[in-house]
Design an enzyme around this catalytic site. Structure first.
Site, PDB file in Angstrom:
ATOM      1  N   GLU A 102      47.365  44.511  38.195  1.00  0.00           N
ATOM      2  CA  GLU A 102      46.828  43.585  39.191  1.00  0.00           C
ATOM      3  C   GLU A 102      47.886  43.320  40.259  1.00  0.00           C
ATOM      4  OE1 GLU A 102      44.652  39.201  39.246  1.00  0.00           O
ATOM      5  OE2 GLU A 102      46.196  39.603  37.756  1.00  0.00           O
TER       6      GLU A 102
ATOM      7  N   LYS B 278      37.617  41.188  41.674  1.00  0.00           N
ATOM      8  CA  LYS B 278      37.763  40.304  40.513  1.00  0.00           C
ATOM      9  C   LYS B 278      36.751  39.164  40.582  1.00  0.00           C
ATOM     10  CE  LYS B 278      41.373  37.486  38.258  1.00  0.00           C
ATOM     11  NZ  LYS B 278      42.801  37.072  38.378  1.00  0.00           N
TER      12      LYS B 278
ATOM     13  N   CYS C 241      42.437  41.219  34.929  1.00  0.00           N
ATOM     14  CA  CYS C 241      43.204  40.087  34.397  1.00  0.00           C
ATOM     15  C   CYS C 241      42.345  39.008  33.731  1.00  0.00           C
ATOM     16  CB  CYS C 241      44.071  39.495  35.505  1.00  0.00           C
ATOM     17  SG  CYS C 241      45.421  38.421  34.912  1.00  0.00           S
TER      18      CYS C 241
END
Length: 284
Positions: free
Chosen positions: A43, A115, A156
């Site tokens: 990330e 994300k 994540c």
């Protein structure tokens, strides 16, 4: 083709995109020389800057991002699938996208994922994070269909939301991913168990490259990039927070075997939930 060699690249990204691109390229080339065909970075590979204003000053639109341009050229030069765990790029609406890219061996972009879940937390050690103040969340999960596997994309904090990964597994994903910049505190507590849980419950490989160490902006990330097999065993791990890479052989036939042994996806059923409340006070 059911097998391939995957690599996780562990970085300690700082504030300068060109420096981060240099560090990533060196490790990607080394991993490819060792046989990697699918390479994943963490990330925020291109830049880690905690200040929203400073971050916006340093980044650009995706099409102009230096890191992405160099990554596309590198994938074409090496003939690999290159999964950029995510980059910070301008979203065009005053916010920033935390965006993953999967690049084909010809340098073209096969898949893009923003994300979905924002890390808005106050940790016991005093750390406070409000990703939603800076980033525009995504709304759609993505699976990339590669010659050797169907690869689900996540980033994540998404790892804490099992529905994304179960949805991907239901529609055929054999490899799940969660490239990350986990904080040291949460990583020490939960990193391994979350990766292994997503692998076990879906009978899938999980590949998660990570940021590691103390960064230029002062944050500390956990490192420990790892690859987990469909039975929940860690088959490769960079057991520290220093930059580097780790490789593992991925055979997707193991996915079919795991899902046959424990057919959790096939056995899954819908259900409702009822909240029962007391009709009155409990007797004394």
């Amino acid at each position: 083709m059911t097998s391939f060699t995957a690599a996780c690249i562990q970085l300690r990204s700082g504030k300068t995109i060109s420096d981060n691109a240099d560090a990533a390229e060196s490790l990607i080339r080394a991993a490819t020389k060792d046989g990697a065909q699918f390479v994943q970075t963490p990330e925020m590979s291109n830049v880690l800057v905690r200040s929203r204003q400073e971050l916006q000053e340093r980044i650009s639109d995706a099409e102009d991002d230096l890191f992405l341009k160099r990554a596309r050229a590198l994938a074409a030069d090496l003939g690999i699938y290159l999964h950029l765990g995510s980059l910070a790029v301008l979203a065009g609406n005053g916010k920033i996208a935390n965006r993953a890219f999967l690049i084909e061996p010809d340098g073209n972009i096969l898949a893009v994922y923003d994300k979905i879940h924002m890390f808005d937390v106050d940790l016991p050690n005093g750390e406070s994070w409000r990703e939603s103040a800076t980033y525009e969340p995504g709304t759609q999960t993505v699976i990339a269909d590669l010659p050797f596997a169907k690869v689900g994309m996540a980033v994540c904090y998404d790892i804490r939301f099992p529905a994304i990964f179960r949805t991907q597994a239901r529609v055929g994903a054999q490899v799940l991913t969660a490239p990350a910049a986990f904080t040291r505190q949460t990583g020490e507590a939960h990193w391994h168990v979350l990766q292994r849980a997503r692998a076990i419950e879906n009978g899938a490989f999980v590949i998660s490259a990570a940021q590691g160490g103390t960064h230029e902006d002062g944050r500390e990330t956990y490192g420990h990039s790892l690859i987990v097999d469909p039975w929940g065993s860690v088959i490769a791990e960079l057991d520290h927070d220093e930059p580097g890479y780790v490789l593992a052989e991925i055979d997707t036939e193991a996915v079919a075997k795991a899902r046959q042994r424990i057919p959790a996806i096939a056995n899954e059923r819908g259900f409702s939930c009822t909240l029962r409340e007391p009709a009155g006070e409990m007797p004394a």
